[in-house]
Design an enzyme around this catalytic site. Structure first.
Site, PDB file in Angstrom:
ATOM      1  N   SER A   1       0.873  -1.181   0.000  1.00 40.95           N
ATOM      2  CA  SER A   1       0.000   0.000   0.000  1.00 40.95           C
ATOM      3  C   SER A   1       0.901   1.218   0.000  1.00 40.95           C
ATOM      4  CB  SER A   1      -0.862   0.001   1.272  1.00 40.95           C
ATOM      5  OG  SER A   1      -1.551   1.225   1.409  1.00 40.95           O
TER       6      SER A   1
ATOM      7  N   TYR B   1      -1.523  -0.253  10.728  1.00 37.73           N
ATOM      8  CA  TYR B   1      -1.569  -0.579   9.286  1.00 37.73           C
ATOM      9  C   TYR B   1      -0.289  -0.096   8.612  1.00 37.73           C
ATOM     10  CZ  TYR B   1      -3.514  -1.091   4.541  1.00 37.73           C
ATOM     11  OH  TYR B   1      -3.751  -1.462   3.230  1.00 37.73           O
TER      12      TYR B   1
HETATM   13  N1  LIG Z   1      -8.740  -0.755  -0.748  1.00 47.12           N
HETATM   14  C1  LIG Z   1      -7.691   0.033  -0.639  1.00 47.12           C
HETATM   15  O1  LIG Z   1      -7.814   1.291  -0.619  1.00 47.12           O
HETATM   16  C2  LIG Z   1      -6.301  -0.543  -0.578  1.00 47.12           C
HETATM   17  C3  LIG Z   1      -5.234   0.324  -0.826  1.00 47.12           C
HETATM   18  C4  LIG Z   1      -3.935  -0.164  -0.777  1.00 47.12           C
HETATM   19  C5  LIG Z   1      -3.704  -1.493  -0.479  1.00 47.12           C
HETATM   20  N2  LIG Z   1      -4.756  -2.336  -0.223  1.00 47.12           N
HETATM   21  C6  LIG Z   1      -4.420  -3.725   0.087  1.00 47.12           C
HETATM   22  O2  LIG Z   1      -4.881  -4.537  -0.977  1.00 47.12           O
HETATM   23  C7  LIG Z   1      -5.269  -5.823  -0.500  1.00 47.12           C
HETATM   24  C8  LIG Z   1      -6.711  -6.113  -0.892  1.00 47.12           C
HETATM   25  O3  LIG Z   1      -7.524  -5.062  -0.423  1.00 47.12           O
HETATM   26  P1  LIG Z   1      -9.071  -4.922  -0.804  1.00 47.12           P
HETATM   27  O4  LIG Z   1      -9.368  -3.471  -0.839  1.00 47.12           O
HETATM   28  O5  LIG Z   1      -9.399  -5.765  -1.972  1.00 47.12           O
HETATM   29  O6  LIG Z   1      -9.699  -5.475   0.547  1.00 47.12           O
HETATM   30  P2  LIG Z   1     -10.898  -6.504   0.843  1.00 47.12           P
HETATM   31  O7  LIG Z   1     -11.960  -6.375  -0.179  1.00 47.12           O
HETATM   32  O8  LIG Z   1     -11.220  -6.317   2.286  1.00 47.12           O
HETATM   33  O9  LIG Z   1     -10.203  -7.927   0.614  1.00 47.12           O
HETATM   34  C9  LIG Z   1      -9.354  -8.526   1.536  1.00 47.12           C
HETATM   35  C10 LIG Z   1      -9.246  -9.990   1.172  1.00 47.12           C
HETATM   36  O10 LIG Z   1      -8.342 -10.623   2.080  1.00 47.12           O
HETATM   37  C11 LIG Z   1      -8.931 -11.821   2.534  1.00 47.12           C
HETATM   38  N3  LIG Z   1      -8.426 -12.141   3.861  1.00 47.12           N
HETATM   39  C12 LIG Z   1      -8.446 -11.368   4.977  1.00 47.12           C
HETATM   40  N4  LIG Z   1      -7.920 -12.037   6.009  1.00 47.12           N
HETATM   41  C13 LIG Z   1      -7.563 -13.266   5.526  1.00 47.12           C
HETATM   42  C14 LIG Z   1      -6.973 -14.416   6.114  1.00 47.12           C
HETATM   43  N5  LIG Z   1      -6.656 -14.453   7.409  1.00 47.12           N
HETATM   44  N6  LIG Z   1      -6.741 -15.502   5.330  1.00 47.12           N
HETATM   45  C15 LIG Z   1      -7.068 -15.480   4.019  1.00 47.12           C
HETATM   46  N7  LIG Z   1      -7.621 -14.423   3.412  1.00 47.12           N
HETATM   47  C16 LIG Z   1      -7.872 -13.329   4.165  1.00 47.12           C
HETATM   48  C17 LIG Z   1     -10.438 -11.544   2.537  1.00 47.12           C
HETATM   49  O11 LIG Z   1     -11.175 -12.758   2.368  1.00 47.12           O
HETATM   50  P3  LIG Z   1     -11.892 -13.639   3.518  1.00 47.12           P
HETATM   51  O12 LIG Z   1     -12.493 -12.651   4.486  1.00 47.12           O
HETATM   52  O13 LIG Z   1     -12.885 -14.442   2.740  1.00 47.12           O
HETATM   53  O14 LIG Z   1     -10.794 -14.472   4.096  1.00 47.12           O
HETATM   54  C18 LIG Z   1     -10.574 -10.718   1.278  1.00 47.12           C
HETATM   55  O15 LIG Z   1     -10.706 -11.568   0.150  1.00 47.12           O
HETATM   56  C19 LIG Z   1      -5.033  -5.788   1.021  1.00 47.12           C
HETATM   57  O16 LIG Z   1      -3.766  -6.333   1.299  1.00 47.12           O
HETATM   58  C20 LIG Z   1      -5.063  -4.295   1.334  1.00 47.12           C
HETATM   59  O17 LIG Z   1      -4.341  -4.012   2.508  1.00 47.12           O
HETATM   60  C21 LIG Z   1      -6.049  -1.898  -0.286  1.00 47.12           C
END
Ligand SMILES: NC(=O)c1ccc[n+]([C@@H]2O[C@H](COP(=O)([O-])OP(=O)(O)OC[C@H]3O[C@@H](n4cnc5c(N)ncnc54)[C@H](OP(=O)(O)O)[C@@H]3O)[C@@H](O)[C@H]2O)c1
Length: 257
Positions: A137, A150
């Site tokens: 991120s 975070y």
């Molecule tokens: N959205 C943003 O603004 C943003 C910006 C920069 C970086 N990111 C990063 O990008 C990645 C994806 O973000 P997103 O926005 O797509 O978030 P999201 O929709 O909340 O997706 C997170 C995913 O991680 C899985 N997960 C969480 N804990 C887990 C565990 N213990 N074991 C296996 N799977 C797990 C969740 O699935 P289950 O709950 O089904 O396990 C879900 O599929 C993350 O690493 C986040 O930190 C996001």
């Protein structure tokens, strides 16, 4: 060997969009997360193999690696599972939230990478190359008030990515990092704000953020480069966000000279 990639955190947001994009371009995909019902719906749509796995559980991660090896191996890994819990200051945050963020964003990433490296090496022996990409991120590169746990976890994931690249030097395995800024996904901010749906919309109000599909297109693009090309670090932001501290709200318009 067919190009085959394992994507963690594939049950929503960026991970699900990434599986869709890989599938569109002819890759075999393995979709991993805890919620199997969502993975199965994605599998029905894309042809992915769905594997339920909590990346913070070492026994489940070992089972994941065995199933990937037995079902066709892998030439790629996207460590995308992650998230943020809470916006409290360092002074007022809870250690439980910090542990949770470290468990999934850092230790889970390490654990999955370590378990799958022998499988990726076998993929590299058969096809010539393998690739690993870690989703960090911009919070892993710039600190901000309330970012606490975070920031710390994503800075750590950034460091782990650099260490891994150095340690794999001399092997045909590229190690990449993609650091997105503001991405509008369904669950990320909702989880961070503990289910407050109204507050979770505010970061995306009156701004054009990235969509999960934008991140997926760039991410998969890095895998589609010739295999000797390593994009060490890709920082991706919406045009309206010029830094973690500067997000333009309202229309973007060219200024008069
Ligand atoms: N959205 C943003 O603004 C943003 C910006 C920069 C970086 N990111 C990063 O990008 C990645 C994806 O973000 P997103 O926005 O797509 O978030 P999201 O929709 O909340 O997706 C997170 C995913 O991680 C899985 N997960 C969480 N804990 C887990 C565990 N213990 N074991 C296996 N799977 C797990 C969740 O699935 P289950 O709950 O089904 O396990 C879900 O599929 C993350 O690493 C986040 O930190 C996001």
């Amino acid at each position: 060997m067919q190009r085959r990639v394992v994507v963690t955190g594939a049950s929503s947001g960026i991970g699900a969009a990434t599986v869709r994009r890989f599938a569109e371009l002819g890759w075999e995909t393995v979709a991993v997360a805890r919620r199997l019902d969502r993975l199965e719906a994605l599998a029905a749509e894309t042809g992915a193999r769905a594997i339920a796995c909590d990346v913070t559980d070492e026994a489940q991660v070992a089972g994941l690696a065995a199933e990937v090896a037995d079902s066709g191996g892998a030439t790629g890994l996207v460590n995308n599972a992650g998230g943020a819990w809470g916006t409290e200051s360092v002074e007022h945050a809870s250690n439980a939230d910090w542990r949770r963020m470290f468990e999934v964003n850092v230790i889970g990433l390490r654990s999955v990478t370590a378990a799958l490296l022998p499988v990726l090496r076998e993929g590299a022996r058969q096809s010539g190359w393998a690739s690993i990409l870690n989703l960090t991120s911009t919070a892993g590169h710039d600190a901000y008030p309330g970012g606490g746990g975070y920031n710390a976890a994503k800075y750590a994931a950034h460091a782990v990515t650099q260490v891994l690249r150095l340690e794999l030097g001399g092997e045909p395995i590229r190690v990449m990092e993609l650091a997105p800024g503001l991405v509008h996904t369904e669950e990320f901010t909702l989880n961070r704000l503990r289910g407050d749906a109204e507050a979770a919309q505010k970061p995306y109000a009156d701004v054009i953020p990235l969509q999960a599909e934008d991140v997926a297109r760039v991410l998969v693009g890095a895998f589609e480069q010739p295999p000797h090309v390593n994009q060490d670090l890709i920082v991706l932001r919406p045009v309206a966000q010029t830094s973690v501290f500067h997000t333009h709200r309202g229309e973007l318009a060219a200024r008069d000279d």
